[in-house]
Design a protein around this motif. Structure first.
Motif, short mmCIF file in Angstrom:
data_model
loop_
_atom_site.label_atom_id
_atom_site.label_comp_id
_atom_site.label_asym_id
_atom_site.label_seq_id
_atom_site.Cartn_x
_atom_site.Cartn_y
_atom_site.Cartn_z
N THR A 103 0.85 -1.18 0.00
CA THR A 103 0.00 0.00 0.00
C THR A 103 0.89 1.23 0.00
N LYS A 104 0.30 2.37 -0.26
CA LYS A 104 1.09 3.61 -0.30
C LYS A 104 0.36 4.71 0.45
N ILE A 105 1.08 5.77 0.74
CA ILE A 105 0.51 6.89 1.48
C ILE A 105 0.99 8.21 0.88
N HIS A 106 0.12 9.18 0.88
CA HIS A 106 0.42 10.59 0.65
C HIS A 106 -0.85 11.39 0.44
N GLU B 119 -3.64 6.21 8.61
CA GLU B 119 -3.76 5.52 7.32
C GLU B 119 -3.25 4.08 7.34
N ILE B 120 -2.24 3.77 8.17
CA ILE B 120 -1.82 2.36 8.23
C ILE B 120 -2.93 1.54 8.87
N ASP C 241 3.31 -6.07 3.58
CA ASP C 241 4.69 -6.40 3.23
C ASP C 241 5.48 -5.17 2.81
N LEU C 242 4.79 -4.23 2.17
CA LEU C 242 5.46 -3.05 1.63
C LEU C 242 4.57 -1.83 1.83
N TYR C 243 5.09 -0.84 2.55
CA TYR C 243 4.37 0.41 2.78
C TYR C 243 5.18 1.51 2.10
N GLN C 244 4.63 2.10 1.05
CA GLN C 244 5.38 3.03 0.21
C GLN C 244 4.94 4.47 0.43
N LEU D 295 10.27 9.63 8.76
CA LEU D 295 11.15 8.46 8.90
C LEU D 295 11.10 7.86 10.29
N GLU D 296 10.99 8.70 11.33
CA GLU D 296 10.86 8.17 12.69
C GLU D 296 9.59 7.35 12.83
N CYS D 297 8.51 7.82 12.26
CA CYS D 297 7.26 7.07 12.32
C CYS D 297 7.37 5.76 11.55
N LEU D 298 7.97 5.78 10.38
CA LEU D 298 8.12 4.56 9.59
C LEU D 298 9.05 3.56 10.26
#
Length: 83
Positions: A5-8, A28-29, A42-45, A59-62
Motif C-alpha cells: 500500500t502507499k501513502i500521501h 492511514e496504516i 509487506d510493503l508500505y510506500q 522516517l521516525e514514524c516509519l
C-alpha cells in the motif's frame, strides 16, 4: 502474494487527511490494514514527498514497529527513488 500500500494523498475530507505527518501515517496504516482485513503489510510506500512535514518526523514514524507489524525478524529499509 505481497500486500503493498502507499501513502500521501488525501483519503478523506478534513484536516490531517493527507501528507506524511505521524498522525496521518498512523491513521492511514490502520485503515490500510482494516480494508483487506489483515494485520500486516509487506510493503508500505511513500507515494511522494511531503514538503509540509519534516522528513525526520516521517522516517521516525516509519521506523516505529508498532504500526507496522512485519512477519519475521527482518527490519525493512526505506529507499528514496526520486526527488
Amino acid at each position: 502474494m505481497v500486500i503493498a500500500t502507499k501513502i500521501h494523498g488525501p483519503m478523506r475530507a478534513g484536516p490531517n487527511s493527507g501528507g506524511l505527518s505521524r498522525k496521518v501515517i498512523m491513521t492511514e496504516i490502520d485503515a490500510s490494514l482494516r480494508r483487506p482485513g489483515t494485520d500486516y503489510v509487506d510493503l508500505y510506500q511513500i507515494h511522494r514527498r511531503d514538503r509540509g512535514t519534516p522528513i525526520e518526523e516521517t522516517l521516525e514514524c516509519l521506523h516505529d514497529p508498532r504500526p507496522f507489524p512485519v512477519p519475521g525478524p527482518e527490519p525493512f529499509a526505506v529507499y528514496r527513488n526520486h526527488a
